[in-house]
Motif scaffolding. Sequence first.
Motif, PDB file in Angstrom:
ATOM      1  N   TYR A  96       0.801  -1.220   0.000  1.00 39.22           N
ATOM      2  CA  TYR A  96       0.000   0.000   0.000  1.00 39.22           C
ATOM      3  C   TYR A  96       0.836   1.272   0.000  1.00 39.22           C
ATOM      4  O   TYR A  96       0.297   2.367  -0.149  1.00 39.22           O
ATOM      5  N   PHE A  97       2.141   1.133   0.139  1.00 33.54           N
ATOM      6  CA  PHE A  97       3.018   2.306   0.124  1.00 33.54           C
ATOM      7  C   PHE A  97       4.348   1.890  -0.500  1.00 33.54           C
ATOM      8  O   PHE A  97       4.768   0.749  -0.376  1.00 33.54           O
ATOM      9  N   GLY A  98       4.990   2.825  -1.128  1.00 31.19           N
ATOM     10  CA  GLY A  98       6.266   2.532  -1.761  1.00 31.19           C
ATOM     11  C   GLY A  98       6.100   2.339  -3.255  1.00 31.19           C
ATOM     12  O   GLY A  98       4.985   2.335  -3.783  1.00 31.19           O
ATOM     13  N   ASP A  99       7.228   2.154  -3.919  1.00 28.21           N
ATOM     14  CA  ASP A  99       7.168   2.034  -5.368  1.00 28.21           C
ATOM     15  C   ASP A  99       7.709   0.705  -5.893  1.00 28.21           C
ATOM     16  O   ASP A  99       7.905   0.540  -7.085  1.00 28.21           O
ATOM     17  N   ARG A 100       7.948  -0.249  -5.005  1.00 28.24           N
ATOM     18  CA  ARG A 100       8.439  -1.557  -5.429  1.00 28.24           C
ATOM     19  C   ARG A 100       7.769  -2.656  -4.601  1.00 28.24           C
ATOM     20  O   ARG A 100       7.520  -2.481  -3.423  1.00 28.24           O
ATOM     21  N   ILE A 101       7.538  -3.781  -5.250  1.00 28.80           N
ATOM     22  CA  ILE A 101       7.001  -4.943  -4.550  1.00 28.80           C
ATOM     23  C   ILE A 101       8.147  -5.741  -3.953  1.00 28.80           C
ATOM     24  O   ILE A 101       8.114  -6.153  -2.808  1.00 28.80           O
ATOM     25  N   ALA A 102       9.174  -5.942  -4.751  1.00 26.57           N
ATOM     26  CA  ALA A 102      10.331  -6.750  -4.327  1.00 26.57           C
ATOM     27  C   ALA A 102      11.516  -5.842  -4.028  1.00 26.57           C
ATOM     28  O   ALA A 102      11.673  -4.792  -4.646  1.00 26.57           O
ATOM     29  N   PRO A 103      12.373  -6.223  -3.090  1.00 27.79           N
ATOM     30  CA  PRO A 103      13.535  -5.392  -2.764  1.00 27.79           C
ATOM     31  C   PRO A 103      14.541  -5.264  -3.901  1.00 27.79           C
ATOM     32  O   PRO A 103      15.268  -4.296  -3.982  1.00 27.79           O
ATOM     33  N   ASP A 131      10.607  -4.487 -11.542  1.00 24.81           N
ATOM     34  CA  ASP A 131       9.501  -4.567 -10.604  1.00 24.81           C
ATOM     35  C   ASP A 131       8.219  -4.068 -11.285  1.00 24.81           C
ATOM     36  O   ASP A 131       8.180  -2.941 -11.781  1.00 24.81           O
ATOM     37  N   PRO A 132       7.157  -4.866 -11.308  1.00 25.94           N
ATOM     38  CA  PRO A 132       5.943  -4.462 -12.022  1.00 25.94           C
ATOM     39  C   PRO A 132       5.255  -3.237 -11.421  1.00 25.94           C
ATOM     40  O   PRO A 132       4.656  -2.447 -12.160  1.00 25.94           O
ATOM     41  N   LEU A 133       5.345  -3.059 -10.111  1.00 26.48           N
ATOM     42  CA  LEU A 133       4.740  -1.872  -9.511  1.00 26.48           C
ATOM     43  C   LEU A 133       5.492  -0.624  -9.953  1.00 26.48           C
ATOM     44  O   LEU A 133       4.879   0.382 -10.310  1.00 26.48           O
ATOM     45  N   LEU A 134       6.799  -0.683  -9.979  1.00 28.25           N
ATOM     46  CA  LEU A 134       7.587   0.458 -10.432  1.00 28.25           C
ATOM     47  C   LEU A 134       7.295   0.774 -11.898  1.00 28.25           C
ATOM     48  O   LEU A 134       7.168   1.941 -12.279  1.00 28.25           O
ATOM     49  N   VAL A 135       7.150  -0.247 -12.711  1.00 33.06           N
ATOM     50  CA  VAL A 135       6.824  -0.036 -14.128  1.00 33.06           C
ATOM     51  C   VAL A 135       5.470   0.656 -14.253  1.00 33.06           C
ATOM     52  O   VAL A 135       5.324   1.625 -15.020  1.00 33.06           O
ATOM     53  N   ASP A 136       4.472   0.203 -13.500  1.00 31.30           N
ATOM     54  CA  ASP A 136       3.147   0.830 -13.554  1.00 31.30           C
ATOM     55  C   ASP A 136       3.193   2.279 -13.081  1.00 31.30           C
ATOM     56  O   ASP A 136       2.562   3.159 -13.678  1.00 31.30           O
ATOM     57  N   SER A 154       9.310  -6.305 -23.362  1.00 29.37           N
ATOM     58  CA  SER A 154      10.422  -7.105 -22.851  1.00 29.37           C
ATOM     59  C   SER A 154      11.436  -6.234 -22.123  1.00 29.37           C
ATOM     60  O   SER A 154      12.027  -5.324 -22.715  1.00 29.37           O
ATOM     61  N   LYS A 155      11.615  -6.503 -20.845  1.00 30.05           N
ATOM     62  CA  LYS A 155      12.579  -5.778 -20.005  1.00 30.05           C
ATOM     63  C   LYS A 155      12.361  -4.261 -20.062  1.00 30.05           C
ATOM     64  O   LYS A 155      13.307  -3.481 -20.008  1.00 30.05           O
ATOM     65  N   THR A 156      11.133  -3.852 -20.197  1.00 27.50           N
ATOM     66  CA  THR A 156      10.694  -2.452 -20.269  1.00 27.50           C
ATOM     67  C   THR A 156      11.285  -1.688 -21.444  1.00 27.50           C
ATOM     68  O   THR A 156      11.265  -0.464 -21.453  1.00 27.50           O
ATOM     69  N   MET A 157      11.772  -2.366 -22.471  1.00 29.25           N
ATOM     70  CA  MET A 157      12.390  -1.657 -23.578  1.00 29.25           C
ATOM     71  C   MET A 157      11.836  -2.119 -24.917  1.00 29.25           C
ATOM     72  O   MET A 157      12.585  -2.398 -25.845  1.00 29.25           O
ATOM     73  N   GLY A 158      10.506  -2.161 -25.024  1.00 26.88           N
ATOM     74  CA  GLY A 158       9.897  -2.498 -26.299  1.00 26.88           C
ATOM     75  C   GLY A 158      10.063  -1.359 -27.296  1.00 26.88           C
ATOM     76  O   GLY A 158      10.423  -0.238 -26.935  1.00 26.88           O
ATOM     77  N   ILE A 159       9.767  -1.623 -28.542  1.00 32.80           N
ATOM     78  CA  ILE A 159       9.937  -0.648 -29.620  1.00 32.80           C
ATOM     79  C   ILE A 159       9.074   0.592 -29.413  1.00 32.80           C
ATOM     80  O   ILE A 159       9.413   1.682 -29.866  1.00 32.80           O
TER      81      ILE A 159
END
Length: 155
Positions: free
Chosen positions: A46-53, A62-67, A120-125
């Motif tokens: 509920y707080f922060g910008d990452r799910i995993a450390p 991290d999918p939360l950071l990407v969103d 892919s790895k946040t770097m799609g075309i």
Amino acid sequence: MSGTLGIGVPVPKMLPVTGTWTLPFASYFLLLSNRIVNRRLSNEKYFGDRIAPDGDNPENPDPLLVDIRAQANFLENVPIALLFSAIAELNGADRKILNYVLGSLLLLRIGHVEFGLRGSKTMGIGRPVAFYGTQAVVAGLAGWGLWLVKGYWGL
């Protein structure tokens, strides 16, 4: 194409093109916002910008950071473009061209997320294409706005 004030005075519609595009942009913004909320609720984060450390790992972002970044990037670009669009429209910009520009901007911003950050790895075309495309739209709208008022400056 005009409305009336409460006393019956006709008032022209000032920004019909920019106003038309507010709903599509707002709809996509709400989708981006809801993705963050859904990600937080499903992971009880509920707080922060990452799910995993180790969320900064480029191999496994991290999918939360990407969103969060997808929404923030939208907010960094779209409001200034809509402002420049409104300035151009108020100063006589061709409404047909302005519609094409704002439609293109919406597609670029969707492409940035759906085919870029979520790729892919946040770097799609979609990411580089949308970055440079958005920069062109913002610079083009700003330049167009200046061109439309050049007479004011005696040019």
